[in-house]
Scaffold this active site. Structure first.
Site, short mmCIF file in Angstrom:
data_model
loop_
_atom_site.label_atom_id
_atom_site.label_comp_id
_atom_site.label_asym_id
_atom_site.label_seq_id
_atom_site.Cartn_x
_atom_site.Cartn_y
_atom_site.Cartn_z
N ASP A 15 0.84 -1.19 0.00
CA ASP A 15 0.00 0.00 0.00
C ASP A 15 0.88 1.25 0.00
O ASP A 15 2.11 1.15 -0.17
CB ASP A 15 -0.95 -0.02 1.20
CG ASP A 15 -0.24 -0.06 2.54
OD1 ASP A 15 0.98 0.26 2.61
OD2 ASP A 15 -0.89 -0.42 3.53
N GLN A 16 0.31 2.40 0.23
CA GLN A 16 1.07 3.66 0.19
C GLN A 16 2.10 3.76 1.31
O GLN A 16 3.03 4.55 1.21
CB GLN A 16 0.13 4.86 0.24
CG GLN A 16 -0.63 5.05 -1.05
CD GLN A 16 -1.48 6.31 -1.01
OE1 GLN A 16 -1.82 6.82 0.04
NE2 GLN A 16 -1.81 6.81 -2.19
#
Length: 141
Positions: A15-16
């Site tokens: 994810d980020q």
């Protein structure tokens, strides 16, 4: 019996924050489960060729620490429970230092693909049944 399957953490799985997105651990469980079945000498496609599939009917996942992009991960798999109808697989995902990141279980039955009614693994696939009993006994010892 336990298997330990290497997992290469792909960028697309993160994810980020740069950590593996939580849903991907279920995919890794499947990779481990398939490797476990193959280590016993079987292939899921053999079961599927007879019109039988093995759906997940319950899953638990517990997150201890993140796995990050660039790390090496491994999924350890074993039989946590087995009664001839239901099979519960246990999983532990560890990093390259053998630090536990994720634990969990998935529970499965086998069903006829067109009816989705549970079947007895013991009756339908006696060789799998015997192998599962032996693998399960080794975990209990």
């Amino acid at each position: 019996m336990r298997t330990k399957t290497p997992i290469k953490v792909r960028y697309s799985e993160t994810d980020q924050m740069g950590v593996v997105y939580h849903a991907n651990y279920l995919i890794w469980f499947e990779i481990g489960r398939t490797a476990f079945v193959e280590a016993l000498g079987f292939q899921y496609h053999e079961m599927e060729e007879e019109g039988v599939v093995s759906p997940v009917i319950h899953a638990d996942v517990h997150f201890k620490q993140p796995i990050r992009y660039g790390q090496q991960a491994y999924v350890e798999t074993w039989i946590e429970g087995y009664n001839g109808i239901r099979t519960t697989y246990g999983y532990q995902i560890v990093d390259e230092d053998d630090i536990v990141a994720v634990t969990g279980t998935t529970e499965h039955v086998i069903v006829q693909k067109d009816r989705f009614r549970p079947l007895s693994l013991k009756k339908r696939f006696p060789n799998w049944h015997e192998a599962y009993l032996k693998a399960y006994e080794k975990v209990e010892d």
